[in-house]
Every structure is written in C-alpha cells, then in structure tokens.
Design a protein around this motif. Structure first.
Motif, mmCIF file in Angstrom:
data_model
loop_
_atom_site.group_PDB
_atom_site.id
_atom_site.type_symbol
_atom_site.label_atom_id
_atom_site.label_comp_id
_atom_site.label_asym_id
_atom_site.label_seq_id
_atom_site.Cartn_x
_atom_site.Cartn_y
_atom_site.Cartn_z
ATOM 1 N N PHE A 1 13.754 39.576 51.613
ATOM 2 C CA PHE A 1 14.554 40.663 52.210
ATOM 3 C C PHE A 1 14.473 41.997 51.465
ATOM 4 N N MET A 2 14.041 42.006 50.201
ATOM 5 C CA MET A 2 13.959 43.289 49.483
ATOM 6 C C MET A 2 12.601 43.927 49.771
ATOM 7 N N LYS A 3 12.640 45.163 50.262
ATOM 8 C CA LYS A 3 11.384 45.791 50.683
ATOM 9 C C LYS A 3 11.449 47.292 50.443
ATOM 10 N N THR A 4 10.324 47.871 50.080
ATOM 11 C CA THR A 4 10.262 49.335 49.977
ATOM 12 C C THR A 4 9.443 49.864 51.156
ATOM 13 N N ASN A 5 9.631 51.154 51.451
ATOM 14 C CA ASN A 5 8.919 51.745 52.583
ATOM 15 C C ASN A 5 7.686 52.536 52.108
ATOM 16 N N GLU A 6 7.093 53.278 53.019
ATOM 17 C CA GLU A 6 5.869 54.026 52.713
ATOM 18 C C GLU A 6 6.055 55.013 51.550
ATOM 19 N N ASP A 7 7.292 55.498 51.366
ATOM 20 C CA ASP A 7 7.565 56.445 50.269
ATOM 21 C C ASP A 7 8.000 55.738 48.994
ATOM 22 N N ASN A 8 7.831 54.410 48.965
ATOM 23 C CA ASN A 8 8.261 53.607 47.808
ATOM 24 C C ASN A 8 9.765 53.660 47.569
ATOM 25 N N GLU A 9 10.503 53.967 48.611
ATOM 26 C CA GLU A 9 11.967 53.950 48.531
ATOM 27 C C GLU A 9 12.430 52.652 49.178
ATOM 28 N N PRO A 10 13.603 52.146 48.784
ATOM 29 C CA PRO A 10 14.085 50.926 49.445
ATOM 30 C C PRO A 10 14.256 51.140 50.943
ATOM 31 N N ASP A 11 13.787 50.178 51.701
ATOM 32 C CA ASP A 11 13.855 50.261 53.161
ATOM 33 C C ASP A 11 15.222 49.693 53.590
ATOM 34 N N LEU A 12 16.253 50.537 53.517
ATOM 35 C CA LEU A 12 17.629 50.058 53.693
ATOM 36 C C LEU A 12 17.887 49.387 55.042
ATOM 37 N N PRO A 13 17.436 49.957 56.171
ATOM 38 C CA PRO A 13 17.702 49.276 57.441
ATOM 39 C C PRO A 13 17.100 47.876 57.489
ATOM 40 N N TYR A 14 15.873 47.733 56.978
ATOM 41 C CA TYR A 14 15.225 46.419 56.958
ATOM 42 C C TYR A 14 15.998 45.455 56.061
ATOM 43 N N ILE A 15 16.350 45.939 54.872
ATOM 44 C CA ILE A 15 17.050 45.067 53.908
ATOM 45 C C ILE A 15 18.392 44.628 54.505
ATOM 46 N N GLU A 16 19.071 45.569 55.133
ATOM 47 C CA GLU A 16 20.384 45.245 55.712
ATOM 48 C C GLU A 16 20.245 44.140 56.766
ATOM 49 N N GLU A 17 19.287 44.324 57.654
ATOM 50 C CA GLU A 17 19.108 43.339 58.721
ATOM 51 C C GLU A 17 18.747 41.967 58.141
ATOM 52 N N ARG A 18 17.777 41.972 57.213
ATOM 53 C CA ARG A 18 17.273 40.697 56.697
ATOM 54 C C ARG A 18 18.293 39.954 55.834
ATOM 55 N N ILE A 19 19.008 40.669 54.956
ATOM 56 C CA ILE A 19 19.957 39.953 54.080
ATOM 57 C C ILE A 19 21.092 39.388 54.926
ATOM 58 N N LYS A 20 21.496 40.139 55.955
ATOM 59 C CA LYS A 20 22.580 39.616 56.801
ATOM 60 C C LYS A 20 22.113 38.354 57.528
ATOM 61 N N THR B 1 18.534 46.624 42.715
ATOM 62 C CA THR B 1 18.712 45.537 43.692
ATOM 63 C C THR B 1 20.202 45.333 43.960
ATOM 64 N N ALA B 2 20.991 45.259 42.873
ATOM 65 C CA ALA B 2 22.428 44.986 43.014
ATOM 66 C C ALA B 2 23.097 46.084 43.846
ATOM 67 N N CYS B 3 22.784 47.327 43.547
ATOM 68 C CA CYS B 3 23.454 48.434 44.256
ATOM 69 C C CYS B 3 22.982 48.526 45.710
ATOM 70 N N ILE B 4 21.716 48.240 45.946
ATOM 71 C CA ILE B 4 21.210 48.256 47.326
ATOM 72 C C ILE B 4 21.910 47.153 48.129
ATOM 73 N N LEU B 5 21.964 45.953 47.559
ATOM 74 C CA LEU B 5 22.602 44.848 48.282
ATOM 75 C C LEU B 5 24.079 45.138 48.507
ATOM 76 N N GLY B 6 24.749 45.658 47.479
ATOM 77 C CA GLY B 6 26.171 45.986 47.608
ATOM 78 C C GLY B 6 26.400 46.976 48.735
ATOM 79 N N ALA B 7 25.487 47.955 48.816
ATOM 80 C CA ALA B 7 25.634 48.985 49.854
ATOM 81 C C ALA B 7 25.414 48.382 51.245
ATOM 82 N N VAL B 8 24.362 47.611 51.417
ATOM 83 C CA VAL B 8 24.037 47.162 52.781
ATOM 84 C C VAL B 8 24.977 46.065 53.293
ATOM 85 N N ILE B 9 25.589 45.303 52.379
ATOM 86 C CA ILE B 9 26.538 44.290 52.885
ATOM 87 C C ILE B 9 27.973 44.789 52.780
ATOM 88 N N ASP B 10 28.144 46.056 52.368
ATOM 89 C CA ASP B 10 29.478 46.644 52.252
ATOM 90 C C ASP B 10 30.353 45.805 51.307
#
Ligand code: ADP
Ligand code: ASP
Ligand code: MG
Length: 439
Positions: free
Chosen positions: A146-165, A202-211
């Motif tokens: 579920f952890m993925k970066t996009n073309e700009d090497n930034e975390p792909d938040l919409p993808y991560i949100e969908e996949r972790i959920k 990773t921790a902050c990205i996950l915290g953000a996407v799962i609220d």
C-alpha cells in the motif's frame, strides 16, 4: 485509531522488542510502524557499497557480521521452541536472499533498494512473532502492498488511502496491526524507500490517510529539543510545537523527524506526539494546531548544502531576470531553500547536486556563477514577529566570530535562516545556545 512508530533504537535488541510489547499494550486500535533494528540500514548501505565496488570479500564479511547479530537477538527473544524455529527460518531466508546479491552479475540502484528494505522486513516479522509468543493477536501488513510514491517521488496519498483502507477492512476484528516504515514502491511499481529516516514519514502518511487520533513517534530522546543534542552539551525538550515550527525544524536538520514527515499530518490536522521509549513517562513533545509562545524556540542545522551565486549587471533595473534563473532550477526539478538578493546578484542554496553541473552551465550563459559546497543552513525557529525588535541583534551577535555567507530574515514568521561554512556548525550551534537560550 493510533499510529505508533518505533525507531531503530526502540527495536534495537531482543530486550527492546520485549519492551515494545509492553509499550503497545492497550485497547485502542493501532498500527505499529517499525524501523529496522539500529545499525541495520547503515550495514545494508555498507554492504551495497562493497557490492558496487565488487569487493566480494568485504560484502561477505559485513553480511556475516550482521547475520550473527540477528542470530543472537533471536535466541534472546523467543522462549517457545516452535517460534524460535520460525525466527531462525526468517533470518535464514533474509540472509540467504541478501547473500544472493554477492553472486548476482550486476549490482545497480535497483538491487540496492531491494537490499535496503530487508531491515524493516526483519524487524516487523520478529516483533509479530514475539507478540504471537505472548498471546497478543496481531496482523502483519506488508507496506509494499500500500505504500507508494508517484512520478514526482512524493507519496501517492490517494492510492495509499484507498489501499490501506482496503487492507484494514480485510480484518474487521483486528485491533493490532504492524507494518514496515520506510519501504514503498515507486511509480513504476519497483521497490523503493522514503529516504533515510523515512519510517517517520510512513507513520505520518498513514496517520493522515486513516484520520488517526494521534501519531506517536517513539524514539531515544524525550521529544524535540531546543538545539541539536549531538553537537551541543545542554539542551531541553520543548513541550509543544506548532505544525509550522516542527516542519521547519524537521526540514532543517532536527534528525528526530524525517525532513518532510510533518506535512501530511499538518494537512489533515492530526497531532503528532514525540515520545521516549527509554522514558515513556516523560512528557515529550506534542505537535499540532497549537498557538505556541512568542519568541525563538529552537535551532537546527542542515548540512550538505551548496550555495549558488549568480551575478550579472543585466539584473540591474531589469525585470524577469529572477524568473529566468528560477526556471532553470525548475527545469532540473531542483528545489531551492534559501535565497538572498541584491540589485546585481542572487545567492541561493540547494541540497541536491545531481543536476548542479547542468544548472551552472545554463546559468553561465546569462551570468557569472559561483558555487560553494560544504555549506550548512542554520535555521532559527519559533514565533518571530516581524514588528518586534531585537531578534536580529541577538542572532547576529551569536555569529560575531563566524563568517556569514547568507542570511534570510522576513520570508517566514517562523524561520530565520543563516548559511555558514559547515566547519563552523558546532561553534554556531553552541554560540546560539548561549545567546538565545542562556546556556
Ligand atoms: P529513530 O531511530 O528513533 O528514528 P533518530 O536517530 O532518527 O531516531 O532520531 C533521534 C535522534 O535525533 C536523537 O537521538 C538526537 O540525537 C537527534 N536529534 C537531532 N536534533 C534533535 C532535536 N532538536 N531534538 C531531539 N533530538 C534531536
Ligand atoms: N531504517 C531506515 C533508516 O535507517 C528508516 C528509519 O529508521 O526511519 O534510515
Ligand atoms: Mg529517525
């Protein structure tokens, strides 16, 4: 739900892993994000270097020594024979895999990235097995799912949100999830990482996407200190920081946090608590949408900076010159941190020299260019109101014996940046510690 991230020292030995099981007890649902055991990622970097250099003997020695450490920890960790056996098989599996790179005909950054993720794969499985031994039910979620970066090497938040959920929904009764920090896939689907120290991210990205209710970063110190304890004798922890203050300190070198990890938490307003695994009762630091006291609150230093000074008489009274310069940096996707200007010159700093030669070549078509390396940005962070007198004098006084290369004041009410030669960093931090904090 809570996110609890434990860094290298917090999982650094069998004893520490046992301690983790205690620290993570509790009813509230949680995702525990783990780094590799301390020293492991550095060892994997060293092994990679040996493999790049085709120094097989050295690579094998380094692999043996790392494997011996794991074999010892496993024996200290598990009492149950069946689980100890599983632990041994885990170590064998990963170290056979690591060894396979010695025989592999090529070693490129692709192979290196695969090597670098082995530490987090090991630590999370070891903790999972340990919980199993203690009777605590946990689910090990592979971050590569579920952890993925996009073309700009930034975390792909919409993808991560969908996949972790989706992953969490597969286990409706589970309350204890474990996953790897730092490791991810990139836009091409290849194995990659979030840069050194990336488990915080990773921790902050996950915290953000799962609220999450809170993101807790557990480490080996009692919170964010007012100065870098690695270089300065006396420092103190700060109880509370605003997101802006924490983001500036992290970005400008406070190693306790990955440089950009605060941003996703800030975007979604999720509080981040910094806690000490060795002293869990200590207050630590709470980062959030907090109105913090006025004044300078902390300093940090970021090394590995290059300054680029662009001088041209054509700047005089001309418009569009700065745009031309910035366009060149943009073309090479190189971000600029600090800028100072005069009528005929601009100095700016970058931390990524990958395209520096090409940038300089293009700049030289329009101006004289000077580059200095081994520079350090000292960031002075807090609530620094522009209409209050005295900050400039205090700061400059602290630098009275150190040559200043650049100073940037006024761009932000939270940060004053000073650029100096890296050889003066320790002295500068010490002098600011006396001048600003009375030590
Ligand atoms: P972890 O392995 O838990 O991620 P790190 O080594 O990455 O831990 O971060 C914690 C370290 O950050 C501390 O031991 C300390 O030496 C260093 N550090 C640098 N600047 C600061 C600061 N301003 N406040 C607290 N710790 C800092
Ligand atoms: N293990 C990785 C590193 O050492 C990630 C982390 O610790 O956050 O950089
Ligand atoms: Mg870290």
């Amino acid at each position: 739900m809570l996110i609890l991230k434990f860094g290298g020292t917090s999982v650094g030995s069998a004893e520490r892993i046992k301690n983790l099981a205690e620290l993570t007890k509790g009813q509230e649902s949680k995702i525990v994000v783990l780094s590799a055991m301390s020293g492991t990622t550095n060892a994997l970097v060293d092994i990679s270097r040996a493999l790049y250099e085709k120094n097989t003997k050295k690579a094998e020695e380094l692999i043996d020594s790392l494997e011996n450490k794991y074999k010892k920890e496993i024996n200290d960790l598990y009492k149950n024979e069946a689980i100890l056996q599983k632990g041994k098989e885990l170590i064998d599996f990963h170290f056979q895999y690591i060894r396979s790179f010695v025989k592999f005909p090529v070693f490129t950054s692709k192979e290196e990235k695969i090597l670098l993720i082995q530490g987090e794969l090991l630590s999370t499985a070891m903790f999972h097995y340990y919980l199993n031994e203690t009777g605590e039910k946990s689910v090990l979620l592979p971050a590569l799912d579920f952890m993925k970066t996009n073309e700009d090497n930034e975390p792909d938040l919409p993808y991560i949100e969908e996949r972790i959920k989706e992953e969490l929904h597969k286990y409706p009764d589970a309350t204890f999830f474990i996953t790897q920090g730092y490791i991810c896939r990139n836009a091409q689907g290849d194995i990659d990482n979030l840069q050194r120290g990336g488990s915080d991210y990773t921790a902050c990205i996950l915290g953000a996407v799962i609220d999450a209710r809170e993101i807790q970063i557990w480490t080996d110190i009692d919170g964010m200190h007012n100065n870098d304890p690695r270089f300065v004798d006396k420092t103190h922890p700060i109880d509370e920081l605003s997101f802006d203050e924490a983001a500036e300190l992290a970005y400008f070198g406070a190693k306790i946090l990955h440089p950009t990890c605060i941003l996703p938490a800030q975007k979604r307003g999720i509080p981040v608590a910094l806690k000490n695994t060795m002293q869990p009762e200590a207050k630590g630091t709470l980062i959030g949408n907090i109105k913090t006291p006025d004044g300078i609150r902390a300093v940090a230093a970021k090394d590995g900076i290059y300054t680029v000074t662009v001088r041209s008489g054509r700047m005089l009274l001309a418009y569009g010159f700065l745009k031309t310069i910035f366009d060149i940096f943009e073309k090479y996707k190189t971000s600029i941190d600090v800028i100072t200007t005069s009528e005929v010159a601009v100095s700016l700093t970058i931390d990524n020299p990958d395209n520096l030669d090409a940038i300089v070549a293009e700049l030289e078509e329009i101006a004289n260019v000077e580059v200095a390396k081994n520079q350090t940005i000292i960031a002075i962070v807090g609530n620094i109101a522009k209409n209050e007198a005295g900050y400039g004098a205090k700061i400059l006084n602290a630098f009275k014996n150190i040559p200043l290369h650049m100073i940037s004041y006024g761009g932000s009410e939270h940060n004053i940046s000073v650029v100096i030669d890296s050889k003066h960093k320790k002295e500068a931090l010490q002098s600011l510690n006396s001048g600003l904090f009375g030590y």
